[in-house]
Write an enzyme that holds these catalytic residues in place. Structure first.
Site, short mmCIF file in Angstrom:
data_model
loop_
_atom_site.label_atom_id
_atom_site.label_comp_id
_atom_site.label_asym_id
_atom_site.label_seq_id
_atom_site.Cartn_x
_atom_site.Cartn_y
_atom_site.Cartn_z
N ASP A 1 -10.48 37.90 -33.66
CA ASP A 1 -9.79 36.64 -33.89
C ASP A 1 -10.54 35.48 -33.26
O ASP A 1 -10.40 34.33 -33.67
CB ASP A 1 -8.37 36.72 -33.32
CG ASP A 1 -7.55 35.52 -33.75
OD1 ASP A 1 -7.22 35.45 -34.95
OD2 ASP A 1 -7.29 34.65 -32.91
N GLY B 1 -8.20 30.52 -36.49
CA GLY B 1 -9.22 31.10 -37.35
C GLY B 1 -8.94 31.04 -38.84
O GLY B 1 -9.65 30.38 -39.60
N LEU B 2 -7.87 31.72 -39.30
CA LEU B 2 -7.64 31.78 -40.73
C LEU B 2 -7.22 30.43 -41.27
O LEU B 2 -7.52 30.07 -42.40
CB LEU B 2 -6.59 32.85 -41.05
CG LEU B 2 -7.15 34.27 -40.94
CD1 LEU B 2 -6.07 35.28 -41.21
CD2 LEU B 2 -8.33 34.47 -41.90
N ASP C 1 0.82 -1.21 0.00
CA ASP C 1 0.00 0.00 0.00
C ASP C 1 0.86 1.27 0.00
O ASP C 1 0.35 2.36 -0.26
CB ASP C 1 -0.96 0.00 1.20
CG ASP C 1 -2.17 -0.90 0.94
OD1 ASP C 1 -2.19 -1.55 -0.12
OD2 ASP C 1 -3.07 -0.97 1.79
#
Lengths: 536, 420
Positions: A279, A414-415, A36
């Site tokens: 953006d 994004g782009l 343990d």
């Protein structure tokens, strides 16, 4: 019996260890067999702690059973006191010791050790780690908090609050404390005691001297906070300050409890503008699947929906104790709540949700990797990566900044997204090449696994990667969804021109549309009809 | 709590026996490598959430491919009546084999809780055998109350021995899980030596389980296989005692034991091992410069400690401060023990706090220890080597001798390199 390959939560005594390891001057004597002690490495390796957890394991063996395990426990407890001289000790049993019924708690209480002994009863065959942490913290508070020490009259002094809930091995607890301290300090409120993390048993004795309590992690601190409210009249906060809006609400709640004016316009950090700037337009409506502990999952859903403009398409948690919170939130977002601790069920739900971002635990990160979905981690169970060297909170306004970066960076920007759509015939966007941003070595999307390479008939068009190449038997995510029917060769070719990360969606929509309209042969026309139908 | 006794063995090695907190894994941990070694076997632990948590934590990584191990987690209602527990177990096995039809060998692995509640997995295996055509169901115990770390592999292999068919032919059996690449190297060497028939235990696939009989001579590749060796001997096989195959010397001695038993000509033996032995020595020379004279302290972990200490002192000139081992198998380790420097401190068992006091007093250049102790010792300015890496890396044989030395040299190189 439950067949388990991987588990979100450890046993309850690991929760107790998280409390003990977060504190100072407290020692845990754990009646447990050899082996343990593995739990130590969670703290020393994952959290990179430079000290061993303050735990003594009695390490009983088969030959001790039925003879002197009780005596072994007592000598361990005595030795531990002698060596570590703690201010207080917690004692309990791990799963095996629970079965041999030595009653370590009872024994320790009668041993006459010169420090307070807190007995823990953590049933390991019915409860789990978070519950164990909550119960341990509650018992420590209940037994050590000195009822004669209460908050003095205000008389123009500064207000003070306790921070409750942070432990060792918590998801960003270390950094959340710093942020919440700052929020309170801006309101002119001092932190009296932060517990369990950083506190001593002596500090716990004085919890009652604070004016109120701030609960950071209800999974761990809710029980203790309720007890303190009942016994010291300390109110406690219910809002978890994760996200800009939640942080504003948290400030308002604190001010109401403290009976002070809400500051006019707190500086909410960069996140709101980052999200409003053009953006971020492309984030609109991104489909996000959320899974974790209930508190973090509910908070994430709110941020996703209100502060980033995502669409929540899945929400769930693994800790049943807080399932109600998830159900309420899920109803708000119109999704089915997923309450499970079976990661295969989560994997299935993610694959079915057709999402563009996964927010989850380290296990969902692996699932997302298999499914080739972007992912960010929002919740425990923790991994060494969840203890970054830099300051990286989730709470407060800085936490919101951190969350914006962590969730948005894995997404296609994004782009780039527009370019992928416009020039979908570019050879680098094709399936044979794999995602270009993963470098030239990236594996093709349609792996050359013999079972799945069926381009002509369209049966491998799900866009799902070779998710389970190593286990063809359980095709829960990959091939299972690929039984397309009625696709013409032309339509299949047209479908393949759609970028891989939206192809699955297009395919499902087309098939749903075809089914609704009773179209049995899917042609190129059907594909574009469906596109027009679902374009809203 | 500690019972410490110093006794003197026949070869005058002082042995310190300690009893107290042990900072070692239980036998379940062996599943982490065994499930990859035997590719059509599944290991079903019948235990608690702690067992499941141990396995995923000790594996140290999250699961990419679904592993071929899992836990049937005992719940409150299973404790109420054992009849139900058996039914529940049958249900889990059915569920599992339905999901993984490629599994040919299923181990029901006992744990501390299953043993304490006396859930008889041997009978369960018997009951279930035959219900699933083509699937053999066996059992062994990996519980912490019975086994320490690598003893789990011993128990697993011992459980395979009764399944081996009777094989009268003369053969060499290499016993102990080795990485496939190392196994192949050894196979090539044995073939060159002229030992025609070489088998391995465990096999890579369950169906390739070798036979056994009075014609079988076996080499232990690992020092922790006491029960397996005994089981093999009761089937008539003969153990070939040797040093363990670490480094140039250990590997030579180990191969030599086989060569002698199979009547291989001495000159031929030397000719065959010479290239590998020379390569190993060259590889070791790179590291000897850095390691010679440095002191090392072994905390007990995998039972590999004695042969590794032999390798580090005899072949690399390191100074051994203490060799801790969870269990000392004197007869299997006789050759390695004899090659240790006189008077070296050997300790068996553990009382971790007292042992750490000795580490701090000795301030060794390197301490070999488990993951729970490594960062705390590093924080105290003591360099450490994670013991578990020695079990998970290819370290046996001539071609890995340099890699093995490098594992010990790396922490020291890093300590010298860092300027932060």
């Amino acid at each position: 019996m439950q067949l388990t390959v991987w588990t979100y939560e450890g046993p309850p005594h690991v929760g107790a260890m998280r409390v003990a390891t977060g504190m100072k001057g407290l020692h845990y004597v754990l009646h447990a067999p050899q082996g343990d002690t593995y739990a130590d490495l969670l703290f020393t390796m994952i959290e990179r702690r430079g000290e061993r957890p303050p735990v003594t394991y009695t390490t009983f063996q088969a030959r001790d059973l039925g003879t002197d395990t009780a005596e072994l426990f007592q000598s361990s407890a005595r030795d531990a006191y002698e060596r570590f001289k703690p201010q207080a000790m917690i004692v309990g049993a791990s799963c095996t010791a629970e079965l041999i019924q030595d009653d370590p708690a009872g024994m320790a209480l009668t041993m006459g050790l010169p420090c307070p002994i807190i007995a823990l009863d953590l049933p390991s065959y019915s409860h789990k780690e978070n519950w164990g942490a909550a119960e341990t913290f509650y018992q420590i508070v209940r037994q050590l908090a000195d009822k004669t020490r209460t908050a003095p009259p205000r008389d123009g002094r500064r207000l003070r609050a306790n921070l409750l809930g942070p432990t060792a091995l918590g998801f960003r607890h270390r950094d959340d404390i710093v942020e919440v301290r700052r929020l309170l300090s801006d309101l002119g409120i001092d932190v009296h005691v932060c517990a369990p993390m950083g506190s001593t048993p002596a500090d716990i004795a004085g919890l009652g001297e604070a004016d109120f309590n701030v609960v950071l992690y209800p999974e761990i601190a809710h029980e203790a906070a309720r007890w303190l409210e009942k016994n010291f009249g300390q109110k406690f906060t219910k809002t978890i300050p994760i996200g800009v809006n939640a942080t504003r609400e948290f400030i308002a709640e604190v001010c109401a409890i403290a009976d002070i004016a809400v500051p006019a316009d707190p500086d909410a950090g960069r996140m709101p503008w980052w999200s409003r700037s053009v953006d971020s337009t492309y984030l609109t409506g991104k489909r996000v699947f959320i899974f974790g502990d209930a508190t973090h999952a509910v908070a994430a859903a709110r941020i996703a929906s209100e502060e980033l403009g995502f669409q929540v398409v899945g929400l769930g948690c693994y800790n049943r104790e807080f399932a109600r919170d998830i159900r309420n939130a899920a109803a708000k977002y119109g999704v089915e709540p997923l309450i499970t601790d079976d990661y295969l069920a989560v994997e299935e739900a993610i694959a079915a949700a057709n999402c563009e971002l996964v927010l989850g635990t380290q296990m969902e990160r692996h699932i997302a990797k298999r499914l080739r979905l972007p992912c960010a981690v929002i919740s425990a169970p923790v991994h060494v990566q969840d203890f970054p060297a830099r300051h990286s909170p989730q709470m407060g306004f800085e936490g919101a900044n951190v969350i914006f970066d962590t969730w948005v960076h894995p997404l296609v920007m994004g782009l780039e997204e527009h370019l992928l759509t416009m020039f979908r015939d570019d050879f680098e966007f094709s399936d044979a090449n794999g995602p270009s941003h993963l470098g030239p070595g990236a594996a093709p999307i349609l792996a050359s696994h013999p079972d799945q390479e069926v381009p002509a008939t369209g049966s491998a068009l799900s866009g799902m990667p070779d998710a389970k190449a190593e286990e063809p038997a359980s095709g829960s995510a990959g091939a299972g969804q690929a039984e397309a029917s009625g696709w013409s060769a032309d339509a299949t070719r047209e479908l393949m021109k759609i970028p891989f990360f939206v192809r699955n969606k297009a395919k499902r929509n087309t098939e749903r549309y075809a089914a609704e309209k009773g179209v049995t042969a899917i042609g190129v026309e059907t594909l574009y009809e469906a596109k027009a139908h679902y374009a809203r | 709590m500690t019972v410490a006794t110093a006794s003197r063995t026949a070869d005058a090695l002082p042995i310190l026996r300690e009893r107290g907190q042990r900072e070692v894994f239980c036998g379940l941990t062996g599943i982490i490598w065994l499930h990859r070694k035997v590719q059509d076997a599944f290991f079903l632990v019948v235990g608690s959430r702690t067992c499941a948590h141990l396995l995923q934590s000790a594996a140290g990584v999250m699961i990419f491919a679904e592993p071929r191990f899992g836990t049937a987690i005992i719940e409150e209602r299973d404790l109420a009546g054992l009849a139900d527990a058996n039914e529940e177990l049958d249900k889990v096995v059915r569920q599992l084999l339905a999901r993984r039809p490629e599994i040919k060998l299923l181990f029901l692995v006992g744990s501390c809780p299953s043993e304490v509640i006396k859930l008889d997995l041997g009978r369960a295996a018997q009951r279930l055998n035959g219900s699933y055509p083509g699937v053999k169901i066996l059992n062994y115990s990996g519980s912490g109350i019975e086994t320490t770390f690598t003893q789990g592999e011993d128990a697993c292999l011992a459980a395979l021995v009764p399944e081996m068919h009777e094989e009268p032919a003369e053969q060499l059996l290499v016993v102990g899980a080795l990485p496939d690449v190392v196994e192949d190297q050894f196979r090539r060497l044995f073939a060159e030596l002229g030992i025609a028939r070489v088998e391995t235990l465990p096999p890579r696939r369950a169906k390739d389980l070798p036979g056994i009989g009075p014609g079988t001579r076996f080499l232990l590749a690992q020092p922790f296989l006491g029960d397996t060796a005994r089981a093999l001997e009761t089937r008539g096989a003969v153990h070939l005692p040797a040093m363990f195959p670490f480094g140039a010397e250990g590997t030579t001695a180990w191969l030599h034991a086989a060569a002698q038993a199979f009547g291989i000509d001495e000159m031929h033996f030397r000719a065959v091992v010479a290239p590998g032995r020379e390569r190993a020595k060259r590889a070791l020379a790179h590291h000897a410069e850095r390691l010679a004279g440095k002191s090392i302290f072994f905390m007990p972990d995998s039972q590999l400690e004695i042969p590794l200490a032999r390798f580090l002192s005899a072949e690399l000139g390191m100074k051994i401060i203490e060799v801790g081992t969870p269990y000392l198998h004197r007869s299997h380790l006789a050759d390695d023990l004899a090659a240790l420097p006189a008077g070296v401190q050997i300790s068996e068992g553990q009382d971790v706090d007292k042992q750490l006091d000795r580490v701090r007093a000795a301030r060794p250049d390197l301490t070999v220890c488990g993951l729970g102790l490594a960062n705390p010792l590093e924080r105290e300015g003591l360099s450490t080597k994670w013991a578990i890496e020695l079990v998970f890396s290819p370290v046996h044989g001539f071609e890995q001798a340099g890699d093995l030395a490098e594992l010990f040299a790396r922490p020291l190189v890093r300590r010298d390199k860092l300027m932060v």
